[in-house]
Motif scaffolding. Structure first.
Motif, PDB file in Angstrom:
ATOM      1  N   GLY A 249      12.324 -10.077 -20.771  1.00 30.63           N
ATOM      2  CA  GLY A 249      11.801  -9.618 -19.488  1.00 30.63           C
ATOM      3  C   GLY A 249      11.606 -10.755 -18.514  1.00 30.63           C
ATOM      4  O   GLY A 249      11.709 -11.930 -18.857  1.00 30.63           O
ATOM      5  N   ILE A 250      11.321 -10.396 -17.279  1.00 27.44           N
ATOM      6  CA  ILE A 250      11.050 -11.353 -16.208  1.00 27.44           C
ATOM      7  C   ILE A 250       9.604 -11.165 -15.788  1.00 27.44           C
ATOM      8  O   ILE A 250       9.192 -10.055 -15.424  1.00 27.44           O
ATOM      9  N   ASP A 251       8.824 -12.231 -15.837  1.00 28.64           N
ATOM     10  CA  ASP A 251       7.394 -12.160 -15.585  1.00 28.64           C
ATOM     11  C   ASP A 251       7.109 -11.697 -14.155  1.00 28.64           C
ATOM     12  O   ASP A 251       7.490 -12.370 -13.191  1.00 28.64           O
ATOM     13  N   SER A 252       6.472 -10.556 -14.024  1.00 30.79           N
ATOM     14  CA  SER A 252       6.194  -9.983 -12.703  1.00 30.79           C
ATOM     15  C   SER A 252       5.002  -9.044 -12.792  1.00 30.79           C
ATOM     16  O   SER A 252       4.704  -8.512 -13.862  1.00 30.79           O
ATOM     17  N   MET A 253       4.342  -8.837 -11.657  1.00 24.66           N
ATOM     18  CA  MET A 253       3.123  -8.027 -11.654  1.00 24.66           C
ATOM     19  C   MET A 253       2.818  -7.548 -10.248  1.00 24.66           C
ATOM     20  O   MET A 253       3.093  -8.242  -9.259  1.00 24.66           O
ATOM     21  N   VAL A 254       2.242  -6.359 -10.150  1.00 25.12           N
ATOM     22  CA  VAL A 254       1.756  -5.827  -8.882  1.00 25.12           C
ATOM     23  C   VAL A 254       0.270  -6.164  -8.741  1.00 25.12           C
ATOM     24  O   VAL A 254      -0.525  -5.840  -9.635  1.00 25.12           O
ATOM     25  N   LEU A 255      -0.103  -6.802  -7.675  1.00 26.16           N
ATOM     26  CA  LEU A 255      -1.512  -7.134  -7.448  1.00 26.16           C
ATOM     27  C   LEU A 255      -2.336  -5.856  -7.275  1.00 26.16           C
ATOM     28  O   LEU A 255      -1.881  -4.880  -6.665  1.00 26.16           O
ATOM     29  N   GLY A 256      -3.540  -5.865  -7.821  1.00 24.65           N
ATOM     30  CA  GLY A 256      -4.425  -4.708  -7.712  1.00 24.65           C
ATOM     31  C   GLY A 256      -4.135  -3.613  -8.698  1.00 24.65           C
ATOM     32  O   GLY A 256      -4.727  -2.535  -8.624  1.00 24.65           O
ATOM     33  N   SER A 257      -3.230  -3.864  -9.663  1.00 24.88           N
ATOM     34  CA  SER A 257      -2.848  -2.799 -10.599  1.00 24.88           C
ATOM     35  C   SER A 257      -3.814  -2.651 -11.764  1.00 24.88           C
ATOM     36  O   SER A 257      -3.669  -1.724 -12.566  1.00 24.88           O
ATOM     37  N   GLN A 258      -4.788  -3.554 -11.880  1.00 24.45           N
ATOM     38  CA  GLN A 258      -5.853  -3.392 -12.866  1.00 24.45           C
ATOM     39  C   GLN A 258      -6.944  -2.532 -12.240  1.00 24.45           C
ATOM     40  O   GLN A 258      -7.768  -3.007 -11.446  1.00 24.45           O
ATOM     41  N   ASP A 259      -6.958  -1.252 -12.563  1.00 23.19           N
ATOM     42  CA  ASP A 259      -7.793  -0.286 -11.845  1.00 23.19           C
ATOM     43  C   ASP A 259      -9.282  -0.595 -11.907  1.00 23.19           C
ATOM     44  O   ASP A 259      -9.986  -0.479 -10.899  1.00 23.19           O
TER      45      ASP A 259
ATOM     46  N   ASN B 197       0.830  -1.201   0.000  1.00 24.56           N
ATOM     47  CA  ASN B 197       0.000   0.000   0.000  1.00 24.56           C
ATOM     48  C   ASN B 197       0.871   1.260   0.000  1.00 24.56           C
ATOM     49  O   ASN B 197       1.959   1.263   0.577  1.00 24.56           O
ATOM     50  N   GLY B 198       0.373   2.321  -0.632  1.00 25.34           N
ATOM     51  CA  GLY B 198       1.085   3.600  -0.595  1.00 25.34           C
ATOM     52  C   GLY B 198       2.480   3.502  -1.175  1.00 25.34           C
ATOM     53  O   GLY B 198       2.690   3.075  -2.310  1.00 25.34           O
ATOM     54  N   GLY B 199       3.461   3.884  -0.364  1.00 23.50           N
ATOM     55  CA  GLY B 199       4.845   3.819  -0.814  1.00 23.50           C
ATOM     56  C   GLY B 199       5.273   2.405  -1.156  1.00 23.50           C
ATOM     57  O   GLY B 199       6.066   2.198  -2.076  1.00 23.50           O
ATOM     58  N   SER B 200       4.737   1.425  -0.429  1.00 25.85           N
ATOM     59  CA  SER B 200       5.074   0.028  -0.699  1.00 25.85           C
ATOM     60  C   SER B 200       4.489  -0.423  -2.036  1.00 25.85           C
ATOM     61  O   SER B 200       5.101  -1.209  -2.760  1.00 25.85           O
ATOM     62  N   TYR B 201       3.294   0.071  -2.370  1.00 31.68           N
ATOM     63  CA  TYR B 201       2.724  -0.208  -3.690  1.00 31.68           C
ATOM     64  C   TYR B 201       3.629   0.376  -4.773  1.00 31.68           C
ATOM     65  O   TYR B 201       3.914  -0.276  -5.783  1.00 31.68           O
ATOM     66  N   SER B 202       4.090   1.597  -4.549  1.00 32.15           N
ATOM     67  CA  SER B 202       4.995   2.239  -5.503  1.00 32.15           C
ATOM     68  C   SER B 202       6.302   1.470  -5.626  1.00 32.15           C
ATOM     69  O   SER B 202       6.866   1.342  -6.721  1.00 32.15           O
ATOM     70  N   ASP B 203       6.796   0.948  -4.507  1.00 36.27           N
ATOM     71  CA  ASP B 203       8.003   0.120  -4.556  1.00 36.27           C
ATOM     72  C   ASP B 203       7.759  -1.128  -5.394  1.00 36.27           C
ATOM     73  O   ASP B 203       8.625  -1.563  -6.147  1.00 36.27           O
ATOM     74  N   GLY B 204       6.567  -1.728  -5.248  1.00 29.41           N
ATOM     75  CA  GLY B 204       6.225  -2.882  -6.067  1.00 29.41           C
ATOM     76  C   GLY B 204       6.249  -2.547  -7.544  1.00 29.41           C
ATOM     77  O   GLY B 204       6.775  -3.304  -8.371  1.00 29.41           O
ATOM     78  N   GLN B 205       5.696  -1.385  -7.898  1.00 29.63           N
ATOM     79  CA  GLN B 205       5.725  -0.930  -9.292  1.00 29.63           C
ATOM     80  C   GLN B 205       7.167  -0.723  -9.764  1.00 29.63           C
ATOM     81  O   GLN B 205       7.519  -1.026 -10.914  1.00 29.63           O
TER      82      GLN B 205
ATOM     83  N   PRO C   3      17.431  -0.185  -1.612  1.00 30.69           N
ATOM     84  CA  PRO C   3      18.702  -0.827  -1.970  1.00 30.69           C
ATOM     85  C   PRO C   3      18.631  -2.352  -1.923  1.00 30.69           C
ATOM     86  O   PRO C   3      19.357  -3.022  -2.666  1.00 30.69           O
ATOM     87  N   ILE C   4      17.748  -2.899  -1.089  1.00 30.99           N
ATOM     88  CA  ILE C   4      17.603  -4.358  -1.044  1.00 30.99           C
ATOM     89  C   ILE C   4      17.027  -4.867  -2.348  1.00 30.99           C
ATOM     90  O   ILE C   4      17.546  -5.809  -2.955  1.00 30.99           O
ATOM     91  N   TYR C   5      15.931  -4.262  -2.801  1.00 29.98           N
ATOM     92  CA  TYR C   5      15.350  -4.809  -4.025  1.00 29.98           C
ATOM     93  C   TYR C   5      16.160  -4.446  -5.261  1.00 29.98           C
ATOM     94  O   TYR C   5      16.142  -5.182  -6.250  1.00 29.98           O
ATOM     95  N   HIS C   6      16.911  -3.374  -5.221  1.00 29.35           N
ATOM     96  CA  HIS C   6      17.839  -3.123  -6.321  1.00 29.35           C
ATOM     97  C   HIS C   6      18.916  -4.203  -6.371  1.00 29.35           C
ATOM     98  O   HIS C   6      19.292  -4.681  -7.452  1.00 29.35           O
ATOM     99  N   CYS C   7      19.410  -4.603  -5.216  1.00 31.36           N
ATOM    100  CA  CYS C   7      20.407  -5.670  -5.141  1.00 31.36           C
ATOM    101  C   CYS C   7      19.843  -6.960  -5.722  1.00 31.36           C
ATOM    102  O   CYS C   7      20.512  -7.663  -6.500  1.00 31.36           O
ATOM    103  N   LEU C   8      18.603  -7.281  -5.376  1.00 29.95           N
ATOM    104  CA  LEU C   8      17.977  -8.512  -5.875  1.00 29.95           C
ATOM    105  C   LEU C   8      17.788  -8.445  -7.391  1.00 29.95           C
ATOM    106  O   LEU C   8      18.079  -9.418  -8.101  1.00 29.95           O
TER     107      LEU C   8
END
Length: 211
Positions: free
Chosen positions: A96-106, A46-54, A197-202
């Motif tokens: 690409g690498i198959d990935s998706m943010v849940l709830g992103s279909q408005d 949610n919020g910033g975490s949703y943006s991080d997922g994106q 930095p953690i998810y950039h590392c991953l």
């Protein structure tokens, strides 16, 4: 570089993350297992975490730090079927690498929130799409986001790997996960400052291993 070397480089830049080394490495291996089995990496928050997922999905669907060439089979097929334009596509598209943010279909998210329950949007999305080959990355600075917890519950039921990226306290979501990366901070903005930095590392380590 190996994942251990990537994580060591991360810790040299952010010494506070030394306590998270083994969990970051475990997350990398779960990501790789999902990718190599043809699964999808899902994110929710949610919020910033949703943006991080994106942000994470943006790094996975296209090149992050290096050129990702299409495999020769796709290149040959594009050129064979579309000649000059096929060559253009082959030269400019990336693996690409198959990935998706849940709830992103408005349309779905707003309709389900209005008609049923906003707290169940992520869970409904994952219930429809998820398989046991997939991984769910839960982003929650508190570790207690109800809608994220419900998604984790569905993911666990399906049999996918569940990872929590949170703060010092794992909260209720951690009860349903395989791996918890709990950064040693308690204030939301400080937690999120360490998540990037953690998810950039991953993303960097996964990309280097695959391409």
């Amino acid at each position: 570089m190996t994942i251990q070397e990537h994580v060591q480089s991360l810790v040299e830049r952010y010494p506070v993350l030394e306590v998270n080394q083994s969990q970051i490495e475990e997350t990398y291996h779960l990501f790789m297992k999902t990718i190599q089995s043809g699964g999808t990496i899902y994110m929710c928050g949610n919020g910033g975490s949703y943006s991080d997922g994106q942000h994470i999905v943006g790094e996975l669907l296209k090149s992050f730090d290096k050129k990702r060439e299409l495999n020769s089979r796709i290149t040959e097929k594009l050129v064979s079927e579309y000649a000059e334009e096929g060559r253009y596509l082959a030269d400019h598209l990336e693996a690409g690498i198959d990935s998706m943010v849940l709830g992103s279909q408005d349309a779905f998210a707003y309709a389900f929130s209005n008609d049923v329950d906003a707290n169940l949007v992520f869970a409904q999305d994952l219930l429809t799409r998820g398989t046991e080959k997939d991984t769910l990355l839960c982003l929650s600075s508190s570790g207690n986001s109800k809608n994220v917890k419900y998604a984790a519950m569905i993911g666990k039921m399906i049999g996918m790997n569940i990872i929590l990226l949170s703060g010092q306290q794992q909260g209720t979501i951690g009860e349903y996960t395989n791996c918890n990366i709990l950064v040693p901070e308690t204030e939301t903005y400080k937690i999120q400052e360490l998540h990037l930095p953690i998810y950039h590392c991953l993303c960097l380590a996964v990309e280097e291993s695959l391409f």
